[in-house]
Design an enzyme around this catalytic site. Structure first.
Site, short mmCIF file in Angstrom:
data_model
loop_
_atom_site.label_atom_id
_atom_site.label_comp_id
_atom_site.label_asym_id
_atom_site.label_seq_id
_atom_site.Cartn_x
_atom_site.Cartn_y
_atom_site.Cartn_z
N PHE A 53 46.08 42.73 41.55
CA PHE A 53 44.67 43.45 42.07
C PHE A 53 44.86 43.57 43.24
O PHE A 53 45.54 42.56 43.69
CB PHE A 53 43.74 43.13 40.81
CG PHE A 53 43.12 41.84 41.38
CD1 PHE A 53 42.83 41.46 42.46
CD2 PHE A 53 43.61 40.44 40.31
CE1 PHE A 53 42.44 40.60 42.44
CE2 PHE A 53 43.51 39.49 40.71
CZ PHE A 53 43.17 38.90 41.59
N CYS A 54 44.02 44.01 44.15
CA CYS A 54 43.95 44.31 45.11
C CYS A 54 42.55 45.11 45.49
O CYS A 54 41.93 45.50 44.76
CB CYS A 54 44.38 44.77 45.85
SG CYS A 54 44.92 46.91 45.60
N THR A 55 41.97 44.92 46.95
CA THR A 55 40.63 45.70 47.41
C THR A 55 40.25 46.90 46.49
O THR A 55 39.60 46.88 45.39
CB THR A 55 40.00 46.02 48.67
OG1 THR A 55 41.07 44.38 49.06
CG2 THR A 55 38.70 46.41 48.79
N ILE A 104 39.20 46.02 43.02
CA ILE A 104 38.46 45.78 43.11
C ILE A 104 36.94 46.46 43.08
O ILE A 104 36.31 46.37 41.57
CB ILE A 104 38.17 44.42 43.82
CG1 ILE A 104 39.44 43.69 43.54
CG2 ILE A 104 37.13 43.38 43.66
CD1 ILE A 104 39.93 42.31 44.52
#
Length: 310
Positions: free
Chosen positions: A179-181, A208
């Site tokens: 996952f990332c922003t 996120i």
């Protein structure tokens, strides 16, 4: 109460034969609508975050969706009480998110998207290893429980980190979830893992920010705040502006606790970078901070103020 500024974090991998030919019209549309922020253009697509009035953001997003391959442009919206950006930048880049792996093509082979509603079930499986693909300073202020922190200073470091730790990461695990922003880094990181021969690769759809937007507050497993690349610095799980401020020297988020440190000087340094500043740079930062404060008292925007996206 609706806040006055709407932010739009967006990206789309697409094939732009001539990104330079698209730049002027995009910039003109943003300026005509009073939209500020940063947009990056490359042969592989578009990426960025912009802010303005709701009508202005709608107009710019509508224009961007007319670009080749961008009809389904992914956008995450939020609200801010003050203008999150001080200027507009529409830049041409080699990559819209820099990984340094030029042969990767996220349009042809990426990991499996996982909806926010299904994410926690996946990452809680005993056969899943969960990797936070963001930089170390982002992970430090918030992440999902049990996620592995690669402790990378730059996304360029991720491929070498994975190759060095692959056997340990995948021991006894069938699935890799990342996952990332906002989702864009995982488009490349999952494509990279697939190219490395990892078969079951998953990533949080929309990142996120999409998870925090879609999940009911009492079901959110996220802990801490989420770093964002604008003057809000970080947002809380309900997407409100968080408690961190930006260090103008090293561009890292500074917590309320760190602001109590004698190594923190507003506009000049924080505990993470205080030891790295020489007298000359400290003096330049102090002067810039003084000019920003004078401009603020006059109700003006200081031209040197900025918030760059990495």
């Amino acid at each position: 109460m609706t806040l006055p500024f709407r932010t739009a974090a967006l990206y789309q991998f697409a094939r732009f034969d001539d990104p330079a030919a698209l730049r002027d019209d995009i910039e003109a549309c943003c300026r005509a609508n009073g939209v500020q922020g940063t947009l990056l253009l490359a042969h592989e697509g578009i990426n960025g975050t912009i802010a303005g009035s709701p009508a202005a953001i709608d107009a710019v997003v509508a224009h961007l969706r007319t670009l080749p391959g961008c009809a389904d442009l992914a956008v995450k919206y939020a609200w801010a009480p003050t203008e999150p950006f001080h200027r507009l930048k529409v830049r041409l880049k080699r990559e819209i998110v820099t990984m340094g792996q030029p042969d990767l093509d996220p349009l042809t082979d990426v990991g499996t998207y996982v909806a926010p509603e299904e994410w926690d079930a996946l990452i809680n499986r005993p056969d899943t290893v969960v990797i936070d693909t963001r930089n170390d300073y982002e992970v430090a202020i918030g992440t999902f429980p049990g996620a592995i922190n690669p402790e990378t200073r730059s996304f360029r470091d991720f491929p070498a980190w994975f190759r060095a730790n692959r056997d340990q990461l995948t021991a006894g695990k069938k699935k890799v979830a990342m996952f990332c922003t906002g989702g864009i880094r995982c488009e490349k990181s999952t494509a990279f893992l697939k190219a490395e021969g990892i078969e079951e690769v998953y990533h949080l759809q929309g990142g996120i920010l999409n998870y925090l937007e879609k999940m009911p507050a009492d079901q959110v497993s996220w802990k801490g705040e989420c770093f964002v690349f604008d003057e809000r610095v970080a947002v809380t799980p309900d997407l409100a502006p968080g408690t961190h401020v930006l260090c103008r020297a090293c561009r890292r988020p500074v917590s309320p606790e760190d602001r109590q440190s004698p190594l923190y000087e507003e506009g000049i340094s924080c505990p993470a970078c205080h030891a790295d500043l020489d007298d000359d740079k400290r003096a330049r930062l102090a002067e810039r901070h003084r000019q920003e404060e004078l401009a603020r008292k006059r109700g003006e925007r200081h031209v040197g103020a900025r918030m760059d996206k990495d």
